[in-house]
Enzyme design. Sequence first.
Site, mmCIF file in Angstrom:
data_model
loop_
_atom_site.group_PDB
_atom_site.id
_atom_site.type_symbol
_atom_site.label_atom_id
_atom_site.label_comp_id
_atom_site.label_asym_id
_atom_site.label_seq_id
_atom_site.Cartn_x
_atom_site.Cartn_y
_atom_site.Cartn_z
ATOM 1 N N LEU A 84 0.797 -1.226 0.000
ATOM 2 C CA LEU A 84 0.000 0.000 0.000
ATOM 3 C C LEU A 84 0.829 1.274 0.000
ATOM 4 O O LEU A 84 0.273 2.364 -0.015
ATOM 5 C CB LEU A 84 -0.946 -0.006 1.210
ATOM 6 N N ASN A 101 2.139 -4.849 -10.487
ATOM 7 C CA ASN A 101 1.139 -4.787 -9.426
ATOM 8 C C ASN A 101 -0.122 -5.482 -9.917
ATOM 9 O O ASN A 101 -0.368 -5.569 -11.123
ATOM 10 C CB ASN A 101 0.819 -3.324 -9.089
ATOM 11 N N HIS A 103 -4.325 -5.293 -9.327
ATOM 12 C CA HIS A 103 -5.384 -4.432 -8.790
ATOM 13 C C HIS A 103 -6.716 -5.169 -8.924
ATOM 14 O O HIS A 103 -6.979 -5.792 -9.959
ATOM 15 C CB HIS A 103 -5.423 -3.108 -9.556
ATOM 16 N N GLU A 173 -7.081 -13.621 -9.075
ATOM 17 C CA GLU A 173 -5.732 -13.226 -8.678
ATOM 18 C C GLU A 173 -4.848 -14.451 -8.472
ATOM 19 O O GLU A 173 -3.728 -14.513 -8.982
ATOM 20 C CB GLU A 173 -5.772 -12.405 -7.385
#
Length: 189
Positions: A84, A101, A103, A173
Amino acid sequence: MKKIAILASGEGTNAERIIRYFTGYATIEVAVVIASRPTAHVIERAHTLNVPCEVIIPQDFAAGKGLEVLKNYGIDFVVLAGFLSRIPDDVLHDYARRIVNIHPSLLPKFGGKGMYGMHVHEAVLAAGEHESGITIQYINEHYDEGDIIFQAKCPVLPGDTPETLAQRVHALEYTYYPQEIERLLSLLS
């Protein structure tokens, strides 16, 4: 041997899946996990899986400690998994197009500072979207604005809660992030 660093701030479920995916590979290893909080559960997961873990608070990361640790471990590729904190410019420069990354939405929708975890799923539901998903992207100096590498979709179902939507997004994911990391590493010279 290509060495990965995983950066995480929380539970570390994606980090664990990535570590397990690459366990036993002859050409790829997760060399270190870097946690941004000393209370992050990812630390315990890394230790359980015998991966070194460094805790670097955001101020120290920004002051150069992050780049120092990446260099000390000989890192080739950086993977954010629920990290974060902002990535400092020195790391962005030295690892250009070698930092990715994930998301929990279909960017460019529902991205930007403060859009992470349940905040994203709540926003997707509040907007009345019919689909959500994941985006894997390169990192740049702006939150969630890097070049998109890969997206996968899932439906938003009638009666969904942020938690039920999160379960479907997490499944995407866990399936696709390690596979895309492996594919991207195969492209590195």
